[in-house]
Scaffold this active site. Structure first.
Site, PDB file in Angstrom:
ATOM      1  N   GLY A  57       0.795  -1.226   0.000  1.00  0.00           N
ATOM      2  CA  GLY A  57       0.000   0.000   0.000  1.00  0.00           C
ATOM      3  C   GLY A  57       0.831   1.281   0.000  1.00  0.00           C
ATOM      4  O   GLY A  57       0.288   2.380  -0.013  1.00  0.00           O
ATOM      5  N   LYS A  67      -5.849   4.608 -14.447  1.00  0.00           N
ATOM      6  CA  LYS A  67      -7.197   5.065 -14.146  1.00  0.00           C
ATOM      7  C   LYS A  67      -7.513   4.612 -12.717  1.00  0.00           C
ATOM      8  O   LYS A  67      -7.199   3.477 -12.347  1.00  0.00           O
ATOM      9  CB  LYS A  67      -8.167   4.405 -15.138  1.00  0.00           C
ATOM     10  CG  LYS A  67      -9.620   4.631 -14.843  1.00  0.00           C
ATOM     11  CD  LYS A  67     -10.131   5.803 -15.646  1.00  0.00           C
ATOM     12  CE  LYS A  67     -11.462   6.299 -15.111  1.00  0.00           C
ATOM     13  NZ  LYS A  67     -11.538   7.766 -15.091  1.00  0.00           N
ATOM     14  N   TYR A  68      -8.086   5.486 -11.920  1.00  0.00           N
ATOM     15  CA  TYR A  68      -8.475   5.094 -10.574  1.00  0.00           C
ATOM     16  C   TYR A  68      -9.916   4.600 -10.627  1.00  0.00           C
ATOM     17  O   TYR A  68     -10.828   5.339 -10.995  1.00  0.00           O
ATOM     18  CB  TYR A  68      -8.346   6.285  -9.606  1.00  0.00           C
ATOM     19  CG  TYR A  68      -8.692   5.929  -8.185  1.00  0.00           C
ATOM     20  CD1 TYR A  68      -7.843   5.131  -7.419  1.00  0.00           C
ATOM     21  CD2 TYR A  68      -9.884   6.364  -7.604  1.00  0.00           C
ATOM     22  CE1 TYR A  68      -8.165   4.776  -6.123  1.00  0.00           C
ATOM     23  CE2 TYR A  68     -10.214   6.013  -6.300  1.00  0.00           C
ATOM     24  CZ  TYR A  68      -9.345   5.221  -5.572  1.00  0.00           C
ATOM     25  OH  TYR A  68      -9.667   4.875  -4.288  1.00  0.00           O
ATOM     26  N   LYS A 101      -5.532  -6.432   3.795  1.00  0.00           N
ATOM     27  CA  LYS A 101      -6.721  -7.290   3.823  1.00  0.00           C
ATOM     28  C   LYS A 101      -7.026  -7.739   5.255  1.00  0.00           C
ATOM     29  O   LYS A 101      -6.107  -8.000   6.022  1.00  0.00           O
ATOM     30  CB  LYS A 101      -6.475  -8.528   2.961  1.00  0.00           C
ATOM     31  CG  LYS A 101      -6.172  -8.177   1.516  1.00  0.00           C
ATOM     32  CD  LYS A 101      -5.500  -9.315   0.776  1.00  0.00           C
ATOM     33  CE  LYS A 101      -5.047  -8.835  -0.602  1.00  0.00           C
ATOM     34  NZ  LYS A 101      -4.147  -9.793  -1.264  1.00  0.00           N
ATOM     35  N   GLU A 134      -1.479  -6.466  -9.918  1.00  0.00           N
ATOM     36  CA  GLU A 134      -0.131  -6.973  -9.644  1.00  0.00           C
ATOM     37  C   GLU A 134      -0.163  -8.475  -9.437  1.00  0.00           C
ATOM     38  O   GLU A 134      -1.224  -9.072  -9.243  1.00  0.00           O
ATOM     39  CB  GLU A 134       0.498  -6.282  -8.420  1.00  0.00           C
ATOM     40  CG  GLU A 134      -0.170  -6.635  -7.106  1.00  0.00           C
ATOM     41  CD  GLU A 134       0.701  -6.278  -5.888  1.00  0.00           C
ATOM     42  OE1 GLU A 134       1.904  -5.979  -6.033  1.00  0.00           O
ATOM     43  OE2 GLU A 134       0.162  -6.322  -4.781  1.00  0.00           O
ATOM     44  N   ASN A 151       1.602 -11.616  -7.122  1.00  0.00           N
ATOM     45  CA  ASN A 151       2.456 -12.009  -6.004  1.00  0.00           C
ATOM     46  C   ASN A 151       2.995 -13.406  -6.283  1.00  0.00           C
ATOM     47  O   ASN A 151       2.240 -14.349  -6.464  1.00  0.00           O
ATOM     48  CB  ASN A 151       1.667 -11.991  -4.694  1.00  0.00           C
ATOM     49  CG  ASN A 151       1.298 -10.566  -4.308  1.00  0.00           C
ATOM     50  OD1 ASN A 151       2.116  -9.661  -4.415  1.00  0.00           O
ATOM     51  ND2 ASN A 151       0.059 -10.359  -3.903  1.00  0.00           N
ATOM     52  N   ARG A 202       4.291 -15.884  -4.707  1.00  0.00           N
ATOM     53  CA  ARG A 202       4.500 -16.598  -3.444  1.00  0.00           C
ATOM     54  C   ARG A 202       3.164 -17.122  -2.947  1.00  0.00           C
ATOM     55  O   ARG A 202       2.121 -16.822  -3.518  1.00  0.00           O
ATOM     56  CB  ARG A 202       5.072 -15.628  -2.409  1.00  0.00           C
ATOM     57  CG  ARG A 202       4.174 -14.409  -2.253  1.00  0.00           C
ATOM     58  CD  ARG A 202       4.557 -13.528  -1.095  1.00  0.00           C
ATOM     59  NE  ARG A 202       3.906 -12.241  -1.136  1.00  0.00           N
ATOM     60  CZ  ARG A 202       2.684 -11.973  -0.722  1.00  0.00           C
ATOM     61  NH1 ARG A 202       1.930 -12.931  -0.214  1.00  0.00           N
ATOM     62  NH2 ARG A 202       2.179 -10.759  -0.799  1.00  0.00           N
ATOM     63  N   VAL A 230      -1.154 -15.059   2.423  1.00  0.00           N
ATOM     64  CA  VAL A 230      -1.730 -15.233   3.756  1.00  0.00           C
ATOM     65  C   VAL A 230      -3.077 -15.964   3.661  1.00  0.00           C
ATOM     66  O   VAL A 230      -3.369 -16.877   4.430  1.00  0.00           O
ATOM     67  CB  VAL A 230      -1.924 -13.854   4.437  1.00  0.00           C
ATOM     68  CG1 VAL A 230      -2.637 -13.998   5.780  1.00  0.00           C
ATOM     69  CG2 VAL A 230      -0.605 -13.123   4.597  1.00  0.00           C
TER      70      VAL A 230
HETATM   71  P1  ADP Z   1       0.458  -3.041  -3.172  1.00  0.00           P
HETATM   72  O1  ADP Z   1       1.516  -3.750  -3.949  1.00  0.00           O
HETATM   73  O2  ADP Z   1       0.969  -1.875  -2.403  1.00  0.00           O
HETATM   74  O3  ADP Z   1      -0.421  -3.966  -2.383  1.00  0.00           O
HETATM   75  P2  ADP Z   1      -1.542  -2.954  -5.322  1.00  0.00           P
HETATM   76  O4  ADP Z   1      -1.190  -2.533  -6.691  1.00  0.00           O
HETATM   77  O5  ADP Z   1      -1.752  -4.425  -5.083  1.00  0.00           O
HETATM   78  O6  ADP Z   1      -0.469  -2.355  -4.305  1.00  0.00           O
HETATM   79  O7  ADP Z   1      -2.846  -2.196  -4.850  1.00  0.00           O
HETATM   80  C1  ADP Z   1      -3.301  -2.307  -3.531  1.00  0.00           C
HETATM   81  C2  ADP Z   1      -4.703  -1.747  -3.397  1.00  0.00           C
HETATM   82  O8  ADP Z   1      -4.744  -0.376  -3.839  1.00  0.00           O
HETATM   83  C3  ADP Z   1      -5.747  -2.453  -4.218  1.00  0.00           C
HETATM   84  O9  ADP Z   1      -6.253  -3.613  -3.576  1.00  0.00           O
HETATM   85  C4  ADP Z   1      -6.794  -1.352  -4.331  1.00  0.00           C
HETATM   86  O10 ADP Z   1      -7.501  -1.252  -3.098  1.00  0.00           O
HETATM   87  C5  ADP Z   1      -5.971  -0.086  -4.497  1.00  0.00           C
HETATM   88  N1  ADP Z   1      -5.703   0.208  -5.932  1.00  0.00           N
HETATM   89  C6  ADP Z   1      -4.602  -0.110  -6.652  1.00  0.00           C
HETATM   90  N2  ADP Z   1      -4.713   0.302  -7.942  1.00  0.00           N
HETATM   91  C7  ADP Z   1      -5.924   0.900  -8.060  1.00  0.00           C
HETATM   92  C8  ADP Z   1      -6.663   1.531  -9.141  1.00  0.00           C
HETATM   93  N3  ADP Z   1      -6.155   1.620 -10.386  1.00  0.00           N
HETATM   94  N4  ADP Z   1      -7.884   2.008  -8.855  1.00  0.00           N
HETATM   95  C9  ADP Z   1      -8.425   1.918  -7.625  1.00  0.00           C
HETATM   96  N5  ADP Z   1      -7.791   1.354  -6.571  1.00  0.00           N
HETATM   97  C10 ADP Z   1      -6.565   0.851  -6.773  1.00  0.00           C
END
Ligand code: ADP
Length: 450
Positions: free
Chosen positions: A165, A201-202, A237, A287, A289, A291, A294
């Site tokens: 995060g 895009k968010y 999570k 992304e 992972n 591995r 949890v």
């Molecule tokens: P990290 O590697 O830090 O866990 P992630 O890329 O897996 O980062 O993203 C973690 C969380 O961030 C996602 O589960 C989601 O809640 C939020 N997030 C990531 N990318 C987006 C996006 N494009 N739009 C909205 N939320 C996002």
């Protein structure tokens, strides 16, 4: 098959691996810091080696100490668990250079997926759907602003090396872009030593849906469905379930096949998770992972497989024990993360456990390394256990979760147990109607946490 493996981790995941090894007739070696001399993983393993002081950089992250522990004990392979060295490509290289086996993917796969820009590019080429955004890194604020207009606000700026995060900032308008862009870069630099960022895009109301994959490293790969992990606090999570309440059988088969085919294409070996955001019936890769995660037990529950056994098996060169057609979903499973934290602010609550009673009965699994009189050290993360329940369907799993939480006793410290009692009373949780923002809104409204 190996005769002895070393577990380069602590807590419940170290126990999880030791248990699988024992069932396979494999000896296990625990490593531990001086703060963990009395830890359950040390007691449960066949042998243990102290590898350093409490600070994890000098113990659980100390590559020379872990390699030395293998040499002293004659362990032939290393299981990294999750966290610590599990996604460290340099570590994998060192392990292999010493003639040992890393129970996990190759250094190359870890490297590709560890860099989010490269991961996204790789997945896009493999036909996996991605979040619309920049092609590769964004070097200047001007370019970021131009892309913001093109993609449409809100957008999210992400550090390519980011994780946990950190290194992610949302920009809601062009006026907001400078702050978001600079902050994401600075966080990338200070936390991961890399200030490269990209833009996406968010998505405003997605669910977090992740696909469990497994490969044999020889061009065969399967998927084990999805987990819905949308209930998060600060991107961490807290509650995971499988199957996902919003995912249909057709969607599962389609995205699952896309993921399995992608993994077969790259000769992926072992367990992996491909994470997506899911909105309006579409999946968007965020992304991977490389591995065990949890929350892997919910998948084990509904498919009736042992993912850790399978990891050890393929790492030893043996074939994967299941084909896609063997993998059928049976029922519904839910995991809640038991953290040593005090509500409402989730402040860490280390200390001595004066009384512990684990729930039991049909469909209940407790993965934890705590025991009566155990002192939780303040040096590591606050996860002290996972309660996993399974039922024939979602309502039965929820009822079972409530029943099991009612039996659980952890005295002497504060835990996140009261949070789950409260969540179970919520209609949206009962119906499965939530997205990645639901929990943060709920915490703000109900606990004033924000
Ligand atoms: P990290 O590697 O830090 O866990 P992630 O890329 O897996 O980062 O993203 C973690 C969380 O961030 C996602 O589960 C989601 O809640 C939020 N997030 C990531 N990318 C987006 C996006 N494009 N739009 C909205 N939320 C996002």
């Amino acid at each position: 098959m190996f005769s002895k493996i070393l577990v380069a981790n602590r807590g419940e995941i170290a126990l999880r691996v030791i248990r699988a090894a024992r069932e396979m007739g494999i000896q296990s070696v625990a490593v531990h810091s001086t703060a963990d001399s009395d830890a359950m993983h040390v007691r449960m393993a066949d042998e243990s080696v102290c590898i350093g002081p409490p600070s994890s950089t000098q113990s659980y992250l100390s590559i020379p100490s872990i390699i030395a522990a293998c040499e002293i004990t004659g362990a032939e392979a290393i299981h990294p668990g999750y966290g610590f060295l599990s996604e460290n490509a340099g570590f994998v290289q060192v392990v292999e250079d010493h003639g040992l086996t890393f129970i996990g993917p190759t250094a190359e796969h870890i490297r590709i997926m560890g860099d989010k820009i490269t991961a996204k590019e790789t997945m896009r080429k493999l036909g996996v759907p991605c979040v619309p955004g920049s092609e590769g890194g964004v070097a200047s604020l001007e370019e970021a602003k131009r892309l913001g207009e093109e993609i449409g606000y809100p957008v999210i700026i992400k550090a390519t090396a980011g994780g946990g995060g950190k290194g992610m900032k949302v920009a809601t308008s062009v006026a907001d872009m400078e702050r978001a862009f600079q902050t994401a870069r600075a966080e990338g630099k200070s936390n991961f030593g890399n200030d490269e960022v990209y833009i996406e895009k968010y998505l405003t109301t997605p669910r977090h849906i992740e696909i469990q994959v497994f490969g044999d490293g020889k061009g065969r790969a399967v998927h084990l469905g999805e987990r819905d992990c949308s209930l998060q606090r600060r991107h961490q999570k807290v509650f995971e379930e499988a199957p996902g309440p919003a995912i249909s059988e057709e969607e599962r088969a389609r995205i699952g096949k896309t993921c399995a085919d992608a993994m077969a294409d790259i000769n992926y070996i072992g367990a992996g998770t491909i994470e997506f955001l899911y909105e309006n019936g579409e999946f968007y890769f965020i992304e991977m992972n490389t591995r065990l995660q949890v929350e892997h037990p919910v998948t084990e529950g509904i498919f009736g497989v042992d993912l850790v056994r399978e990891q050890i098996q393929v790492a030893s060169g043996m074939p994967m024990s299941f084909r896609q057609e063997d993998l059928k979903i049976n029922g519904h499973a839910i995991e809640v993360r038991l953290n040593a934290e005090k509500l409402p602010n989730f402040r860490p609550s280390p200390g001595r456990i004066s009384q512990y009673h684990a729930p039991g009965g049909l469909g209940v699994r407790m993965d934890s390394a705590i025991y009566d009189g155990y002192s939780i050290p303040p040096y590591y993360d606050s996860l002290i256990g996972k309660l996993i329940v399974q039922g024939r369907d979602r309502p039965e799993a929820l009822a079972r979760l409530g029943r099991a939480l009612g039996e659980l006793i952890i005295d002497g410290i504060d835990t996140t147990v009261p949070l789950f009692h409260a969540l179970l009373r919520e209609k949206d949780i009962q119906t499965g109607d939530y997205n990645i923002h639901w929990l943060e809104h709920w915490l703000e409204t109900n606990l004033g946490d924000g």
